[in-house]
Design a protein around this motif. Structure first.
Motif, short mmCIF file in Angstrom:
data_model
loop_
_atom_site.label_atom_id
_atom_site.label_comp_id
_atom_site.label_asym_id
_atom_site.label_seq_id
_atom_site.Cartn_x
_atom_site.Cartn_y
_atom_site.Cartn_z
N PHE A 195 -10.08 61.08 -25.30
CA PHE A 195 -11.26 61.93 -25.44
C PHE A 195 -10.96 63.31 -24.85
O PHE A 195 -10.19 63.43 -23.90
CB PHE A 195 -12.45 61.30 -24.73
N PRO A 196 -11.57 64.36 -25.41
CA PRO A 196 -11.33 65.71 -24.88
C PRO A 196 -11.70 65.84 -23.41
O PRO A 196 -11.09 66.60 -22.67
CB PRO A 196 -12.24 66.60 -25.76
N ARG A 197 -12.68 65.07 -23.00
CA ARG A 197 -13.08 65.00 -21.58
C ARG A 197 -13.54 63.58 -21.29
O ARG A 197 -13.81 62.82 -22.23
CB ARG A 197 -14.19 66.00 -21.26
N ASP A 198 -13.61 63.21 -20.05
CA ASP A 198 -14.02 61.86 -19.69
C ASP A 198 -15.38 61.57 -20.32
O ASP A 198 -16.36 62.29 -20.09
CB ASP A 198 -14.09 61.72 -18.17
N ARG A 207 -17.35 54.76 -31.73
CA ARG A 207 -16.86 55.57 -32.85
C ARG A 207 -15.34 55.67 -32.82
O ARG A 207 -14.67 55.60 -33.86
CB ARG A 207 -17.48 56.97 -32.76
N ALA A 208 -14.78 55.81 -31.62
CA ALA A 208 -13.31 55.86 -31.49
C ALA A 208 -12.69 54.53 -31.87
O ALA A 208 -11.65 54.49 -32.55
CB ALA A 208 -12.94 56.24 -30.05
N TYR A 236 -9.71 54.70 -17.69
CA TYR A 236 -10.83 55.39 -17.05
C TYR A 236 -10.38 56.70 -16.41
O TYR A 236 -9.19 57.01 -16.33
CB TYR A 236 -11.47 54.47 -16.02
N ALA A 237 -11.37 57.43 -15.90
CA ALA A 237 -11.10 58.74 -15.31
C ALA A 237 -10.18 58.65 -14.10
O ALA A 237 -9.43 59.59 -13.81
CB ALA A 237 -12.41 59.42 -14.93
N ASP A 238 -10.23 57.54 -13.37
CA ASP A 238 -9.38 57.39 -12.18
C ASP A 238 -8.00 56.83 -12.51
O ASP A 238 -7.27 56.41 -11.62
CB ASP A 238 -10.07 56.50 -11.14
N ARG A 239 -7.66 56.77 -13.84
CA ARG A 239 -6.36 56.33 -14.35
C ARG A 239 -6.17 54.81 -14.32
O ARG A 239 -5.12 54.31 -14.67
CB ARG A 239 -5.19 57.01 -13.61
N ALA A 274 -19.58 54.28 -17.42
CA ALA A 274 -18.15 54.38 -17.11
C ALA A 274 -17.58 55.65 -17.74
O ALA A 274 -17.87 55.96 -18.89
CB ALA A 274 -17.41 53.16 -17.65
N ARG A 275 -16.80 56.35 -16.97
CA ARG A 275 -16.16 57.58 -17.46
C ARG A 275 -14.82 57.18 -18.11
O ARG A 275 -13.84 56.91 -17.40
CB ARG A 275 -15.95 58.56 -16.31
N VAL A 276 -14.81 57.16 -19.42
CA VAL A 276 -13.65 56.67 -20.17
C VAL A 276 -12.80 57.85 -20.64
O VAL A 276 -13.31 58.80 -21.24
CB VAL A 276 -14.10 55.83 -21.39
N ARG A 277 -11.51 57.76 -20.35
CA ARG A 277 -10.59 58.83 -20.73
C ARG A 277 -9.95 58.57 -22.09
O ARG A 277 -9.66 59.50 -22.83
CB ARG A 277 -9.49 58.98 -19.66
N ALA A 278 -9.72 57.30 -22.44
CA ALA A 278 -9.11 56.97 -23.73
C ALA A 278 -9.32 55.50 -24.02
O ALA A 278 -9.52 54.69 -23.12
CB ALA A 278 -7.60 57.28 -23.71
N VAL A 279 -9.28 55.16 -25.30
CA VAL A 279 -9.31 53.76 -25.73
C VAL A 279 -8.15 53.52 -26.69
O VAL A 279 -7.72 54.45 -27.39
CB VAL A 279 -10.65 53.39 -26.40
N ALA A 280 -7.65 52.30 -26.72
CA ALA A 280 -6.54 51.95 -27.61
C ALA A 280 -6.72 50.53 -28.11
O ALA A 280 -7.30 49.68 -27.42
CB ALA A 280 -5.19 52.10 -26.90
N LEU A 281 -6.22 50.28 -29.31
CA LEU A 281 -6.18 48.94 -29.87
C LEU A 281 -4.75 48.63 -30.28
O LEU A 281 -4.03 49.51 -30.75
CB LEU A 281 -7.09 48.82 -31.10
N ARG A 282 -4.36 47.38 -30.09
CA ARG A 282 -3.04 46.93 -30.54
C ARG A 282 -3.21 45.66 -31.36
O ARG A 282 -3.74 44.66 -30.87
CB ARG A 282 -2.11 46.67 -29.36
N ALA A 283 -2.78 45.72 -32.63
CA ALA A 283 -2.76 44.54 -33.49
C ALA A 283 -1.48 43.78 -33.20
O ALA A 283 -0.38 44.33 -33.31
CB ALA A 283 -2.81 44.97 -34.95
N GLU A 284 -1.62 42.51 -32.81
CA GLU A 284 -0.47 41.75 -32.33
C GLU A 284 -0.13 40.57 -33.23
O GLU A 284 -0.95 40.13 -34.04
CB GLU A 284 -0.74 41.26 -30.91
N ASP A 285 1.09 40.09 -33.03
CA ASP A 285 1.59 38.92 -33.77
C ASP A 285 1.46 39.16 -35.27
O ASP A 285 0.84 38.38 -35.99
CB ASP A 285 0.84 37.66 -33.34
#
Length: 331
Positions: A195-198, A207-208, A236-239, A274-285
């Protein structure tokens, strides 16, 4: 078969990726491919590399090649490595366990060197040994690989079974029958959205996730693959990060199914302000779509969305990935 004789021919390369940086793995695997085509991807952050041919071609030993790999990964992508070197995949993996960032840890050459390397190691460090098996062996005083190697075969077979006992004894003596198995298709696929900011807004979080699920779904369908599990990572914002994995009801590359699973994992976190800095998804197997079974359904909505998805994929293939996007993302 890889035995304890000879020098290092295999590297286990663990990339020390920062959180949310798993999407860099394909580029790092391409870097390894510049040294040898014998590369086995081990998502999310590692690979096995057979360097027998590379040693002859470059005129360098395995440890020297590991140093070159480490320097190039750091210079090109800012990623540090911890590398283990051994005569086969098993010993290379074990060597990497004790390798510090920026260090290559090599198994000593020769039968005596391998025997000394293994002798005092706990049985739980041997690849393929689960907690239950390790606990059973320790209960009978076989708490180190040296003791396992010296134990009578009949004793090991009585404790863990005939075949498992024979394999255990061989591994404890440094005999490795595994090979590096080059895999053209990655066993996982990941994408992230910083995200551009937390970000506090749950709507923007969702949406992300929708955007990522659409990207992963389109990517897998384009490669003729499906995934069996999905992993969500929130930074999160605190890494700090939170990671959750969900096994899917059936193997799929259907964007709606991926989005639904991602939303459920997100909601289960119970994030409040919660102050979220980024989200990620991983498709596995990942596996071939042609080998995956699809549960038939009489739900007309599901069938309609799948047909729309097929049309959208053809449009993206012709006009680019941004040709068609969900309405929520176009806003």
């Amino acid at each position: 078969m890889n035995t304890c004789h000879g020098g290092a021919s295999t590297l286990y390369v663990r990339f020390l990726l920062p959180p949310m940086y798993e999407a860099a793995l394909p580029r790092l695997l391409s870097l390894l491919g510049e040294f040898t085509p014998e590369v086995e991807a081990l998502p999310p952050d590692a690979a096995l590399v057979d360097v027998r041919g590379a040693r002859r071609y470059f005129g360098r030993g395995a440890v020297e090649l590991a140093a070159l790999i480490r320097v190039r990964a750091l210079a090109l992508y800012g990623v540090e490595c911890a590398i283990g070197a051994g005569p086969g995949p098993m010993l290379a993996r074990m060597a990497a366990r004790g390798a510090a960032p920026g260090v290559t840890r090599a198994v000593p050459e020769g039968a005596d060197g391998v025997r000394e390397f293994l002798a005092e190691r706990p049985v739980g460090e041997l690849p393929g040994i689960g907690r239950a098996t390790a606990r059973t062996l320790c209960e009978y005083g076989l708490d180190s690989l040296g003791k396992v190697a010296a134990a009578p075969l009949s004793t090991l077979q009585r404790l863990v079974g005939a075949r498992a006992g024979r394999e255990l004894r061989e591994k404890a003596r440094g005999i490795d029958r595994t090979r590096v198995a080059p895999n053209a298709a990655a066993r996982s696929l990941s994408a992230e959205r910083p995200f551009p900011r937390d970000e506090l807004d749950p709507f923007r979080h969702r949406r992300a996730l929708l955007s990522i699920a659409e990207e992963l779904g389109a990517g897998m369908r384009g490669d003729g693959q499906v995934c069996r599990a999905l992993t969500l990572t929130v930074r999160y914002a605190d890494r700090t990060t939170t990671t959750r994995t969900r096994t899917l009801p059936e193997p799929t590359a259907h964007s709606v199914a991926l989005t639904t699973a991602a939303y459920r994992m997100y909601e289960a976190l119970g994030l409040q302000r919660a102050r979220v800095r980024a989200v990620a998804l991983r498709a596995e197997d990942l596996g071939p779509a042609e080998h995956a079974a699809h549960q038939l359904t009489f739900d007309p909505v599901d069938e309609r969305t799948r047909r729309i998805e097929e049309v959208a994929d053809r449009a993206r293939e012709r006009f680019g990935p941004g040709a068609i996007v969900p309405g929520t993302l176009a806003a």
